[in-house]
Design a protein around this motif. Sequence first.
Motif, PDB file in Angstrom:
ATOM      1  N   ALA A  26      -0.703   3.616  -5.005  1.00  0.00           N
ATOM      2  CA  ALA A  26      -2.104   3.917  -5.323  1.00  0.00           C
ATOM      3  C   ALA A  26      -2.832   4.506  -4.119  1.00  0.00           C
ATOM      4  N   GLY A  27      -2.097   4.814  -3.042  1.00  0.00           N
ATOM      5  CA  GLY A  27      -2.718   5.390  -1.844  1.00  0.00           C
ATOM      6  C   GLY A  27      -2.823   6.905  -1.929  1.00  0.00           C
ATOM      7  N   HIS A  28      -3.339   7.490  -0.860  1.00  0.00           N
ATOM      8  CA  HIS A  28      -3.559   8.945  -0.854  1.00  0.00           C
ATOM      9  C   HIS A  28      -2.258   9.728  -0.980  1.00  0.00           C
ATOM     10  N   VAL A  29      -1.203   9.239  -0.354  1.00  0.00           N
ATOM     11  CA  VAL A  29       0.100   9.900  -0.479  1.00  0.00           C
ATOM     12  C   VAL A  29       0.786   9.454  -1.770  1.00  0.00           C
ATOM     13  N   GLY A  30       0.576   8.182  -2.107  1.00  0.00           N
ATOM     14  CA  GLY A  30       1.248   7.627  -3.279  1.00  0.00           C
ATOM     15  C   GLY A  30       0.848   8.307  -4.580  1.00  0.00           C
ATOM     16  N   ASN A  47       3.541   0.606  -7.495  1.00  0.00           N
ATOM     17  CA  ASN A  47       3.404  -0.719  -6.889  1.00  0.00           C
ATOM     18  C   ASN A  47       2.445  -0.647  -5.710  1.00  0.00           C
ATOM     19  N   ASP A  48       1.382  -1.449  -5.750  1.00  0.00           N
ATOM     20  CA  ASP A  48       0.412  -1.394  -4.644  1.00  0.00           C
ATOM     21  C   ASP A  48      -0.314  -2.730  -4.577  1.00  0.00           C
ATOM     22  N   ILE A  49      -0.573  -3.188  -3.343  1.00  0.00           N
ATOM     23  CA  ILE A  49      -1.276  -4.479  -3.212  1.00  0.00           C
ATOM     24  C   ILE A  49      -2.763  -4.350  -3.549  1.00  0.00           C
ATOM     25  N   VAL A  99       8.630   4.100  -0.149  1.00  0.00           N
ATOM     26  CA  VAL A  99       7.552   3.379   0.534  1.00  0.00           C
ATOM     27  C   VAL A  99       6.564   4.382   1.136  1.00  0.00           C
ATOM     28  N   THR A 100       5.292   4.287   0.706  1.00  0.00           N
ATOM     29  CA  THR A 100       4.259   5.221   1.197  1.00  0.00           C
ATOM     30  C   THR A 100       3.059   4.452   1.756  1.00  0.00           C
ATOM     31  N   ILE A 101       3.316   3.306   2.364  1.00  0.00           N
ATOM     32  CA  ILE A 101       2.196   2.504   2.897  1.00  0.00           C
ATOM     33  C   ILE A 101       1.643   3.151   4.171  1.00  0.00           C
ATOM     34  N   GLY A 102       0.443   2.751   4.567  1.00  0.00           N
ATOM     35  CA  GLY A 102      -0.162   3.280   5.798  1.00  0.00           C
ATOM     36  C   GLY A 102       0.595   2.784   7.025  1.00  0.00           C
ATOM     37  N   THR A 103       0.682   3.638   8.050  1.00  0.00           N
ATOM     38  CA  THR A 103       1.390   3.268   9.281  1.00  0.00           C
ATOM     39  C   THR A 103       0.464   3.559  10.466  1.00  0.00           C
ATOM     40  N   PRO A 104      -0.385   2.601  10.788  1.00  0.00           N
ATOM     41  CA  PRO A 104      -1.427   2.867  11.800  1.00  0.00           C
ATOM     42  C   PRO A 104      -0.897   2.830  13.235  1.00  0.00           C
ATOM     43  N   SER A 137       6.333   7.157   4.460  1.00  0.00           N
ATOM     44  CA  SER A 137       5.243   7.061   5.432  1.00  0.00           C
ATOM     45  C   SER A 137       5.718   7.718   6.729  1.00  0.00           C
ATOM     46  N   THR A 138       4.751   8.159   7.530  1.00  0.00           N
ATOM     47  CA  THR A 138       5.088   8.740   8.829  1.00  0.00           C
ATOM     48  C   THR A 138       5.463   7.604   9.780  1.00  0.00           C
ATOM     49  N   VAL A 139       6.631   7.699  10.391  1.00  0.00           N
ATOM     50  CA  VAL A 139       7.082   6.574  11.230  1.00  0.00           C
ATOM     51  C   VAL A 139       7.481   7.037  12.627  1.00  0.00           C
ATOM     52  N   PRO A 164       9.884  12.524   4.745  1.00  0.00           N
ATOM     53  CA  PRO A 164       8.456  12.512   5.090  1.00  0.00           C
ATOM     54  C   PRO A 164       7.586  13.290   4.114  1.00  0.00           C
ATOM     55  N   GLU A 165       6.373  12.775   3.953  1.00  0.00           N
ATOM     56  CA  GLU A 165       5.345  13.490   3.186  1.00  0.00           C
ATOM     57  C   GLU A 165       4.668  14.465   4.137  1.00  0.00           C
ATOM     58  N   ARG A 166       4.552  15.732   3.741  1.00  0.00           N
ATOM     59  CA  ARG A 166       3.911  16.713   4.631  1.00  0.00           C
ATOM     60  C   ARG A 166       2.773  17.456   3.941  1.00  0.00           C
ATOM     61  N   VAL A 168      -0.964  18.417   2.529  1.00  0.00           N
ATOM     62  CA  VAL A 168      -2.301  18.318   3.082  1.00  0.00           C
ATOM     63  C   VAL A 168      -3.159  17.536   2.087  1.00  0.00           C
ATOM     64  N   GLN A 169      -3.957  16.628   2.611  1.00  0.00           N
ATOM     65  CA  GLN A 169      -4.667  15.702   1.730  1.00  0.00           C
ATOM     66  C   GLN A 169      -5.577  16.413   0.733  1.00  0.00           C
ATOM     67  N   GLY A 170      -5.491  15.950  -0.505  1.00  0.00           N
ATOM     68  CA  GLY A 170      -6.319  16.518  -1.574  1.00  0.00           C
ATOM     69  C   GLY A 170      -5.586  17.583  -2.384  1.00  0.00           C
ATOM     70  N   VAL A 274      -4.502  12.994  14.667  1.00  0.00           N
ATOM     71  CA  VAL A 274      -4.608  12.302  15.971  1.00  0.00           C
ATOM     72  C   VAL A 274      -3.548  11.208  16.050  1.00  0.00           C
ATOM     73  N   LYS A 275      -3.447  10.440  14.974  1.00  0.00           N
ATOM     74  CA  LYS A 275      -2.525   9.293  14.971  1.00  0.00           C
ATOM     75  C   LYS A 275      -1.100   9.764  15.250  1.00  0.00           C
ATOM     76  N   ASP A 276      -0.685  10.836  14.587  1.00  0.00           N
ATOM     77  CA  ASP A 276       0.700  11.275  14.756  1.00  0.00           C
ATOM     78  C   ASP A 276       0.912  11.899  16.134  1.00  0.00           C
ATOM     79  N   THR A 334     -13.337   9.453   4.361  1.00  0.00           N
ATOM     80  CA  THR A 334     -14.058   9.403   5.645  1.00  0.00           C
ATOM     81  C   THR A 334     -13.198   8.807   6.764  1.00  0.00           C
ATOM     82  N   ARG A 335     -11.922   8.533   6.466  1.00  0.00           N
ATOM     83  CA  ARG A 335     -11.098   7.888   7.503  1.00  0.00           C
ATOM     84  C   ARG A 335     -11.023   8.775   8.743  1.00  0.00           C
ATOM     85  N   ALA A 336     -11.344   8.186   9.882  1.00  0.00           N
ATOM     86  CA  ALA A 336     -11.283   8.875  11.188  1.00  0.00           C
ATOM     87  C   ALA A 336     -12.090  10.183  11.181  1.00  0.00           C
TER      88      ALA A 336
HETATM   89  N1  LIG Z   1      -3.147  11.052   3.840  1.00  0.00           N
HETATM   90  C1  LIG Z   1      -2.365  12.114   4.011  1.00  0.00           C
HETATM   91  O1  LIG Z   1      -2.750  13.246   3.716  1.00  0.00           O
HETATM   92  C2  LIG Z   1      -0.957  11.961   4.532  1.00  0.00           C
HETATM   93  C3  LIG Z   1      -0.123  13.082   4.533  1.00  0.00           C
HETATM   94  C4  LIG Z   1       1.186  12.945   4.963  1.00  0.00           C
HETATM   95  C5  LIG Z   1       1.635  11.696   5.402  1.00  0.00           C
HETATM   96  N2  LIG Z   1       0.788  10.622   5.427  1.00  0.00           N
HETATM   97  C6  LIG Z   1       1.324   9.330   5.842  1.00  0.00           C
HETATM   98  O2  LIG Z   1       1.567   8.589   4.650  1.00  0.00           O
HETATM   99  C7  LIG Z   1       1.340   7.190   4.864  1.00  0.00           C
HETATM  100  C8  LIG Z   1       0.302   6.693   3.883  1.00  0.00           C
HETATM  101  O3  LIG Z   1      -0.929   7.340   4.133  1.00  0.00           O
HETATM  102  P1  LIG Z   1      -2.117   7.283   3.081  1.00  0.00           P
HETATM  103  O4  LIG Z   1      -3.159   8.202   3.574  1.00  0.00           O
HETATM  104  O5  LIG Z   1      -1.587   7.447   1.696  1.00  0.00           O
HETATM  105  O6  LIG Z   1      -2.608   5.774   3.263  1.00  0.00           O
HETATM  106  P2  LIG Z   1      -3.462   4.944   2.200  1.00  0.00           P
HETATM  107  O7  LIG Z   1      -4.048   3.822   2.964  1.00  0.00           O
HETATM  108  O8  LIG Z   1      -4.331   5.846   1.417  1.00  0.00           O
HETATM  109  O9  LIG Z   1      -2.363   4.389   1.187  1.00  0.00           O
HETATM  110  C9  LIG Z   1      -1.488   3.352   1.496  1.00  0.00           C
HETATM  111  C10 LIG Z   1      -1.399   2.470   0.271  1.00  0.00           C
HETATM  112  O10 LIG Z   1      -0.398   1.473   0.538  1.00  0.00           O
HETATM  113  C11 LIG Z   1      -0.849   0.245  -0.015  1.00  0.00           C
HETATM  114  N3  LIG Z   1      -0.098  -0.799   0.656  1.00  0.00           N
HETATM  115  C12 LIG Z   1      -0.176  -1.189   1.953  1.00  0.00           C
HETATM  116  N4  LIG Z   1       0.727  -2.155   2.204  1.00  0.00           N
HETATM  117  C13 LIG Z   1       1.400  -2.363   1.045  1.00  0.00           C
HETATM  118  C14 LIG Z   1       2.464  -3.220   0.666  1.00  0.00           C
HETATM  119  N5  LIG Z   1       3.024  -4.070   1.548  1.00  0.00           N
HETATM  120  N6  LIG Z   1       2.915  -3.182  -0.612  1.00  0.00           N
HETATM  121  C15 LIG Z   1       2.350  -2.344  -1.532  1.00  0.00           C
HETATM  122  N7  LIG Z   1       1.343  -1.492  -1.222  1.00  0.00           N
HETATM  123  C16 LIG Z   1       0.877  -1.506   0.049  1.00  0.00           C
HETATM  124  C17 LIG Z   1      -2.346   0.264   0.233  1.00  0.00           C
HETATM  125  O11 LIG Z   1      -3.020  -0.645  -0.618  1.00  0.00           O
HETATM  126  C18 LIG Z   1      -2.692   1.714  -0.036  1.00  0.00           C
HETATM  127  O12 LIG Z   1      -3.029   1.939  -1.398  1.00  0.00           O
HETATM  128  C19 LIG Z   1       0.958   7.077   6.333  1.00  0.00           C
HETATM  129  O13 LIG Z   1       2.108   6.855   7.079  1.00  0.00           O
HETATM  130  C20 LIG Z   1       0.396   8.454   6.649  1.00  0.00           C
HETATM  131  O14 LIG Z   1       0.472   8.735   8.021  1.00  0.00           O
HETATM  132  C21 LIG Z   1      -0.493  10.724   4.971  1.00  0.00           C
END
Ligand SMILES: NC(=O)c1ccc[n+]([C@@H]2O[C@H](COP(=O)([O-])OP(=O)(O)OC[C@H]3O[C@@H](n4cnc5c(N)ncnc54)[C@H](O)[C@@H]3O)[C@@H](O)[C@H]2O)c1
Length: 412
Positions: A26-30, A47-49, A99-104, A137-139, A164-166, A168-170, A274-276, A334-336
């Motif tokens: 349910a995340g931005h990449v998911g 699957n998302d928490i 797995v597409t969870i955030g990796t801060p 996720s980016t690792v 890897p997901e590459r 651009v958001q949106g 910036v993060k990467d 609005t993240r970062a």
């Molecule tokens: N946003 C982008 O445009 C983009 C592009 C390419 C790569 N990435 C990378 O993709 C990854 C995800 O980024 P994002 O922007 O989608 O983050 P996000 O925070 O929007 O999405 C992550 C999702 O993972 C869920 N989550 C976290 N821990 C979990 C767990 N243990 N089990 C199930 N769900 C869980 C969160 O609830 C959230 O919905 C990061 O590594 C990011 O660097 C992001």
Amino acid sequence: MNLRPDLSANTPTTIENANVTVVGGAGHVGVPLVLALAEGGNRVNVNDINKDTLEILKSGRLPYIEYDAADLLTKALAEKRLVFTHAPEQISKGGPVIVTIGTPVDEFLNPVRRVVQACIDSLLPHLADGQLLVLRSTVFPGTTDWLHSYIEGKGRKLKIAFCPERVVQGYGIKELREMPQIVSGTTPEAEQDAAALFKSIAPEIVTLTPTEAEFAKLFNNAYRYIEFAATNEFYLIARSAGLDYQRILNAMKHNYPRARNIPRPGFAAGPCLVKDTMQLAAYARNQFGLGHAAMLINEGLVLHVIDDLQRRFPLDTMSVGLLGMAFKAEVDDTRASLSYKFKNALTSQARTVLTTDPYVNTDPDLQPLGDVIAKSDLMILCTPHACYKDADFKGKPVVDVWGFLHGANVIR
Ligand SMILES: NC(=O)c1ccc[n+]([C@@H]2O[C@H](COP(=O)([O-])OP(=O)(O)OC[C@H]3O[C@@H](n4cnc5c(N)ncnc54)[C@H](O)[C@@H]3O)[C@@H](O)[C@H]2O)c1
């Protein structure tokens, strides 16, 4: 591996019959990935928490702006291709788990591997031996090989891949359809299965080893971030010479192929670039001079603009309006976002700071554009949303680093 299940009976997707699970779905990449997989003929376990975003998706709405996704979500729901789950024990055993969870990065700008480890620890008891586990996720470089050994050390046999997901958001839906997918696996079987999975959504597969793929992703983002820094530094140099950088940039690019890709100046921000770049710096023991310089320039641009305004205007007597709070144009994220760095820095200097954004719905301080224009003495274009192009700023000064607006009142 059955990636194209027979849906002729329109059977609802369940945990048991889903043939692919997206953890963090349910995340931005998911979200775009889930929809692309459903469009590719898969039954997807989302699957998302975060139960709130799952509910939004379930109701047929998108939790974030994702262009071209609304119709795909409607179609996927109508075809019953999605099942929504929120706990590790609800992942499906019958196909790959992505797995597409955030990796801060942490407060010292170092990657936090325990986030990935904690997620895998929670999934492991529910994964079947032989199942494909894809990190998307980016690792940090080395994470995928580490994960392979970590899982083997627990006496488990999974196929481990990093793809890897590459996008651009949106614009994930469009880009997933058009862009090659980098695929890597810690064994030939893992690579093969991951390639088969992504062939259902990507036009082309490019294979690397896992560490090469991890670097490819970080190099892609760091390079982009450095490109923004280069143009931002040119902007600052041109300004110090009293010149309009946009005029120079236009001339540099005009029918000159080698300059075609120079981006416009602006506030380079968001959750990834910036993060990467900092992940790469951490890998290079902080000897990533270009990356660090890029951060100084891109993050520092905001403060340069404010210093410049202080010299020109009695800021403490003025109301300053910030146009655009999302981290980039035409998204609601609005993240970062550097707009908030502006807001923080100006709050102690201007009489009032007003903010507006047509897309952001998570910030109660935002006001309608018309009100911000009416109440501001000076405005700053923080995010070049298209709607600002033809806005009537009532002749009031607008600072525009981007070279986006035209008019006598525009300060570049
Ligand atoms: N946003 C982008 O445009 C983009 C592009 C390419 C790569 N990435 C990378 O993709 C990854 C995800 O980024 P994002 O922007 O989608 O983050 P996000 O925070 O929007 O999405 C992550 C999702 O993972 C869920 N989550 C976290 N821990 C979990 C767990 N243990 N089990 C199930 N769900 C869980 C969160 O609830 C959230 O919905 C990061 O590594 C990011 O660097 C992001």
